[in-house]
Motif scaffolding. Sequence first.
Motif, PDB file in Angstrom:
ATOM      1  N   GLY A   1      -8.527 -26.915  15.828  1.00 46.04           N
ATOM      2  CA  GLY A   1      -7.167 -27.418  15.698  1.00 46.04           C
ATOM      3  C   GLY A   1      -7.034 -28.238  14.428  1.00 46.04           C
ATOM      4  O   GLY A   1      -7.963 -28.288  13.609  1.00 46.04           O
ATOM      5  N   LYS A   2      -5.898 -28.943  14.298  1.00 42.38           N
ATOM      6  CA  LYS A   2      -5.643 -29.634  13.033  1.00 42.38           C
ATOM      7  C   LYS A   2      -5.345 -31.123  13.180  1.00 42.38           C
ATOM      8  O   LYS A   2      -5.453 -31.863  12.211  1.00 42.38           O
ATOM      9  N   THR A   3      -4.959 -31.562  14.362  1.00 41.13           N
ATOM     10  CA  THR A   3      -4.454 -32.932  14.491  1.00 41.13           C
ATOM     11  C   THR A   3      -5.395 -33.845  15.282  1.00 41.13           C
ATOM     12  O   THR A   3      -5.760 -34.929  14.827  1.00 41.13           O
ATOM     13  N   ILE A   4      -5.752 -33.410  16.466  1.00 39.72           N
ATOM     14  CA  ILE A   4      -6.606 -34.208  17.352  1.00 39.72           C
ATOM     15  C   ILE A   4      -7.952 -33.528  17.496  1.00 39.72           C
ATOM     16  O   ILE A   4      -8.021 -32.321  17.726  1.00 39.72           O
ATOM     17  N   ALA A   5      -9.041 -34.311  17.379  1.00 40.81           N
ATOM     18  CA  ALA A   5     -10.396 -33.803  17.609  1.00 40.81           C
ATOM     19  C   ALA A   5     -10.989 -34.534  18.806  1.00 40.81           C
ATOM     20  O   ALA A   5     -10.989 -35.767  18.844  1.00 40.81           O
TER      21      ALA A   5
ATOM     22  N   ASP B   1      -9.899 -28.860  29.305  1.00 44.11           N
ATOM     23  CA  ASP B   1      -8.677 -28.902  30.113  1.00 44.11           C
ATOM     24  C   ASP B   1      -7.642 -29.816  29.458  1.00 44.11           C
ATOM     25  O   ASP B   1      -6.433 -29.503  29.442  1.00 44.11           O
ATOM     26  N   ALA B   2      -8.104 -30.938  28.934  1.00 46.93           N
ATOM     27  CA  ALA B   2      -7.195 -31.866  28.260  1.00 46.93           C
ATOM     28  C   ALA B   2      -6.596 -31.214  27.013  1.00 46.93           C
ATOM     29  O   ALA B   2      -5.407 -31.397  26.706  1.00 46.93           O
ATOM     30  N   ALA B   3      -7.404 -30.447  26.303  1.00 47.66           N
ATOM     31  CA  ALA B   3      -6.916 -29.761  25.110  1.00 47.66           C
ATOM     32  C   ALA B   3      -5.812 -28.769  25.463  1.00 47.66           C
ATOM     33  O   ALA B   3      -4.821 -28.627  24.725  1.00 47.66           O
ATOM     34  N   ASP B   4      -5.964 -28.089  26.596  1.00 45.42           N
ATOM     35  CA  ASP B   4      -4.923 -27.163  27.051  1.00 45.42           C
ATOM     36  C   ASP B   4      -3.614 -27.905  27.277  1.00 45.42           C
ATOM     37  O   ASP B   4      -2.536 -27.439  26.867  1.00 45.42           O
TER      38      ASP B   4
ATOM     39  N   PHE C   1       0.481 -30.438  20.528  1.00 47.93           N
ATOM     40  CA  PHE C   1      -0.547 -30.961  19.631  1.00 47.93           C
ATOM     41  C   PHE C   1      -1.571 -29.871  19.292  1.00 47.93           C
ATOM     42  O   PHE C   1      -1.890 -29.030  20.135  1.00 47.93           O
ATOM     43  N   SER C   2      -2.090 -29.922  18.088  1.00 46.83           N
ATOM     44  CA  SER C   2      -3.135 -28.989  17.667  1.00 46.83           C
ATOM     45  C   SER C   2      -4.486 -29.682  17.854  1.00 46.83           C
ATOM     46  O   SER C   2      -4.735 -30.742  17.265  1.00 46.83           O
ATOM     47  N   VAL C   3      -5.344 -29.102  18.677  1.00 47.94           N
ATOM     48  CA  VAL C   3      -6.540 -29.809  19.150  1.00 47.94           C
ATOM     49  C   VAL C   3      -7.826 -29.042  18.836  1.00 47.94           C
ATOM     50  O   VAL C   3      -7.915 -27.836  19.103  1.00 47.94           O
ATOM     51  N   THR C   4      -8.803 -29.762  18.297  1.00 44.73           N
ATOM     52  CA  THR C   4     -10.167 -29.256  18.146  1.00 44.73           C
ATOM     53  C   THR C   4     -11.023 -29.847  19.267  1.00 44.73           C
ATOM     54  O   THR C   4     -10.903 -31.031  19.579  1.00 44.73           O
TER      55      THR C   4
ATOM     56  N   ASN D   1     -10.577 -33.945   8.722  1.00 47.33           N
ATOM     57  CA  ASN D   1      -9.569 -32.910   8.939  1.00 47.33           C
ATOM     58  C   ASN D   1      -8.639 -33.179  10.111  1.00 47.33           C
ATOM     59  O   ASN D   1      -7.854 -32.310  10.490  1.00 47.33           O
ATOM     60  N   HIS D   2      -8.730 -34.385  10.713  1.00 46.04           N
ATOM     61  CA  HIS D   2      -7.881 -34.704  11.854  1.00 46.04           C
ATOM     62  C   HIS D   2      -7.317 -36.118  11.728  1.00 46.04           C
ATOM     63  O   HIS D   2      -7.893 -36.960  11.017  1.00 46.04           O
ATOM     64  N   GLU D   3      -6.240 -36.370  12.440  1.00 46.81           N
ATOM     65  CA  GLU D   3      -5.647 -37.706  12.441  1.00 46.81           C
ATOM     66  C   GLU D   3      -6.266 -38.598  13.515  1.00 46.81           C
ATOM     67  O   GLU D   3      -6.286 -39.825  13.377  1.00 46.81           O
ATOM     68  N   LEU D   4      -6.722 -37.982  14.580  1.00 48.57           N
ATOM     69  CA  LEU D   4      -7.284 -38.734  15.723  1.00 48.57           C
ATOM     70  C   LEU D   4      -8.606 -38.115  16.134  1.00 48.57           C
ATOM     71  O   LEU D   4      -8.701 -36.900  16.292  1.00 48.57           O
TER      72      LEU D   4
END
Length: 640
Positions: A504-508, A521-524, A531-534, A555-558
């Motif tokens: 993803g791009k925003t949250i890791a 599951d949280a990423a889903d 949100f875009s999630v790694t 590469n992520h904000e969080l």
Amino acid sequence: MKLETPLLDQVKLPEDLRKVDESKLQQLADELRSETVHAVSHTGGHLGAGLGVVELTVALHHVFNTPDDRLIWDVGHQCYPHKILTGRRDRIRTLRQEGGLSGFTKRSESEYDPFGAAHSSTSISAGLGMAVASDLAGVDNTVIAVIGDGAMSAGMAYEAMNNAGATNSRLVVILNDNDMSIAPPVGAMSAYLSKLLSSKPYLSLREAAKWLAHKFPEPMEKAAAKAEEFARGFVTGGTLFEEMGFYYVGPIDGHNMEHLLPILKNVRDAEERGPFLVHVVTQKGKGYKPAEEAADKYHGVSRFDVVTGAQHKAKPNAPSYTGVFGQTLTKLADKDDKIVAITAAMPSGTGINLFEKAHPERTFDVGIAEQHAVTFAAGMATEGYKPFAAIYSTFLQRGYDQVVHDVAIQKLPVRFAIDRAGFVGADGSTHCGAFDLTYLCCLPDFVVMAPADEAELVHMTATAAAIDDRPSAFRYPRGEGVGVEMPEEPEILEIGKGRVLREGKTIAILSLGSRLADALDAADELQNRGFSVTVADARFAKPLDTDLIHKLAENHELLITVEEGSIGGFASMVSDYLLRNDLTRDLTVRPMFMPDEFLDQASPARQLEWAGLDAAAIVRTAVEAMEKQASKTGNKPARA
């Protein structure tokens, strides 16, 4: 089936028990045994050990003035009958349940539990401390420590006995011999001798003999003392304890009130100071046929049918982590004759029983002696063997000095298989594996791994076997795996390298170990919220995958780290790396780990909810962090 307990119904507290005529105490014990069986059939728990001490429990509370006289149970899983007799019968069917009674003794639960003993071999040390404190305070009471024969395999028990033998404090140790068979056959003659040797006339005669011996020259005095000691040791088998300064009485039949009561009274009323050891022989599972006939005497059971003894075990959806480890280690040992397995009295609890069936000559159960287990493993490692020390997380705490001094400093390749890492449900705070990441990650040259699922455990077991230049550990939870496909062959992992499961791009979300399924599951859910999630699996707490952490940070904000362990573990390692490398300037970091408190028993899912480590908590943490960041910048939270 309604349980008939007319005599037990009259006993709310031990003071009521002390009013019961001695001729009726066996009936009371029989009713107490039935009540214990029925209670545990509803809740599950430790049954066999408690059934073995029913008569002893009744006798102790009848003879001694509890709670003024202190009664300590070691290990505490013997204490269910004790709880029924000490004002907790109305809650006994809440054992090990959320909001219910603890499965062990617990100080905050009752004044009749003077010391919490969920781990073994602590009672004599604690009891001696209480006895000495009573002496200092001028309090005239007796401290009784009931310790199982298995618990006597731990060095701490002998350290305490050595100290107690050199004091004049009023301490009574009850050795509950229910497994080791260290005693000769118990019968009428043995009981008679024990009663005689604990009686006032004999003790008075013994004191007179001591006084008389003092009048002789020193060599004759010593000879007289030795003659008396060995004469008693010959008929009772207690020479070892006499050598440690205890007055030994026994062995006696722990299920016979006519033997127990007079001997306990003699010990209670003895004018001689100093410690006593009363050797009581009992039978695990006594009085309940299914338990008596079971190999483990129903040591630990799930809910069961009282009539048949059949346990109501839920069918597993996936193999247990413990079983996967045992099977994998066995297969590795089939091909490598240098692999050996070590356990500290927990072969089935750690999966080493599976290994033992295939490789009995390479299996070593050292008893309840974690300190010895660690250094024993270190010694084997010096000779080119590959020792796997399979020890629960909270039990390994007892061997920590040896982990540091005997293993880590010498950089010996001992492999620690750490079961029960994280929350353990009904066993509560005493068995919760919270601290192993913290106490191992601070050690130089230690490899620390945590599998996210049962397949990863296979790979990490093989990886540990391949690490031959330094110590390693892999921690895994209690219970079933997550149901992933199992590998046909184990893979040797690259040391210190994690894996990315979703880009993803925003949250890791960087997970270590058992929290990966909830992280996904949280990423889903976060993805559904835009949100875009790694999601990444660290695999290693030490050494860290610094390349992966660097990439996630840039590469992520969080960045959220998630682990089922205490503060000071994986999150601290990651935070230290981020700060030292100036990677937090444009990055919000949220570490998630266990709260700074001991959580009581409940289901593991409930404990994770309380701790704020489940999928919902990860989502909540991510959304709050993104909203807070947005409020600072005046922008809307970044979405996919």
